[in-house]
Motif scaffolding. Structure first.
Motif, PDB file in Angstrom:
ATOM      1  N   ARG A  33      -9.643   0.370  -6.667  1.00 30.94           N
ATOM      2  CA  ARG A  33      -9.587  -0.149  -5.271  1.00 30.94           C
ATOM      3  C   ARG A  33      -8.842  -1.430  -5.025  1.00 30.94           C
ATOM      4  N   ALA A  88      -5.511  -0.779  -4.899  1.00 31.98           N
ATOM      5  CA  ALA A  88      -4.934  -0.292  -3.826  1.00 31.98           C
ATOM      6  C   ALA A  88      -4.918  -1.596  -2.702  1.00 31.98           C
ATOM      7  N   VAL A 137     -11.649   6.960  -2.014  1.00 32.93           N
ATOM      8  CA  VAL A 137     -10.593   7.641  -2.853  1.00 32.93           C
ATOM      9  C   VAL A 137      -9.508   7.873  -1.696  1.00 32.93           C
ATOM     10  N   ASN A 138      -9.901   8.515  -0.528  1.00 32.46           N
ATOM     11  CA  ASN A 138      -8.794   8.542   0.592  1.00 32.46           C
ATOM     12  C   ASN A 138      -7.959   7.340   0.851  1.00 32.46           C
ATOM     13  N   TYR A 162      -5.704   6.391  -2.079  1.00 29.43           N
ATOM     14  CA  TYR A 162      -4.641   7.520  -1.998  1.00 29.43           C
ATOM     15  C   TYR A 162      -3.724   6.975  -0.820  1.00 29.43           C
ATOM     16  N   ARG A 163      -4.030   6.866   0.075  1.00 30.39           N
ATOM     17  CA  ARG A 163      -3.100   6.550   1.203  1.00 30.39           C
ATOM     18  C   ARG A 163      -2.421   5.115   0.888  1.00 30.39           C
ATOM     19  N   SER A 194      -1.472   4.185  -1.946  1.00 30.63           N
ATOM     20  CA  SER A 194      -0.648   4.324  -3.136  1.00 30.63           C
ATOM     21  C   SER A 194       0.337   5.661  -2.930  1.00 30.63           C
ATOM     22  N   ALA A 195       0.046   6.104  -1.711  1.00 31.36           N
ATOM     23  CA  ALA A 195       1.051   7.433  -1.703  1.00 31.36           C
ATOM     24  C   ALA A 195       2.412   6.766  -0.957  1.00 31.36           C
TER      25      ALA A 195
END
Length: 164
Positions: free
Chosen positions: A90, A93, A126-127, A130-131, A133-134
């Motif tokens: 986290r 991120a 988690v979302n 992911y967002r 690092s996407a």
């Protein structure tokens, strides 16, 4: 890796992977111990109460207790290490997308252990990770393997929907 990021490549990642594997192996031992315990109880039911049958049942009970204790210790260590790893992910991120996360970095570790909140906060975190690092481009369309999930059935002989 961005400057100031927590390094997840080495020790912590390896330790977490090993502990997760240890938990799986110990859980299989718990399952085997339970099967042995059930067969010992079945022997007591079938053969009646005698000295050797009761000794076998007591031995099976002790074995189950021991395997469950080892599993609890392995799971506790894995849970603590998971919380540390997840918080570091986290923090990384946050470096990729500052200010876009719904919760603070403390929730990354604490959300797993907070009653009721642990049902949805970890998923949101988690979302957000992911967002952050996407890649910026849009996601690819689902392929034929996912044709039945969220879209019309696909025709295996062509590109259109089934029946066309």
């Amino acid at each position: 890796m961005p400057v100031g990021a927590a390094d997840l490549r080495r020790g912590l990642r390896i330790a977490l992977s090993v502990l997760l594997s240890v938990c799986v192996v110990v859980l299989l031992f718990v399952f085997w111990a339970r099967v042995e315990q059930r067969s010992a109880i079945q022997a007591v039911i079938d053969d009646g109460v005698s000295g050797s049958v009761v000794d076998d049942a007591n031995s099976a009970d002790s074995f189950v207790l021991g395997t469950q204790l080892v599993y609890f210790l392995a799971l506790a260590a894995t849970s603590a290490l998971w919380a540390v790893w997840f918080r570091r992910a986290r923090l990384n991120a946050e470096l990729f997308a500052p200010g876009t996360h719904r919760m603070g970095t403390g929730w990354a570790a604490g959300a797993w252990f907070t009653p009721v909140v642990n049902l949805w906060f970890p998923k949101q975190i988690v979302n957000d990770i992911y967002r952050a690092s996407a890649p910026a481009y849009p996601p690819a369309q689902p392929g034929p393997a996912a044709g039945g999930w969220g879209g019309p059935p696909q025709n295996p002989y062509g590109n259109g929907p089934a029946g066309h």
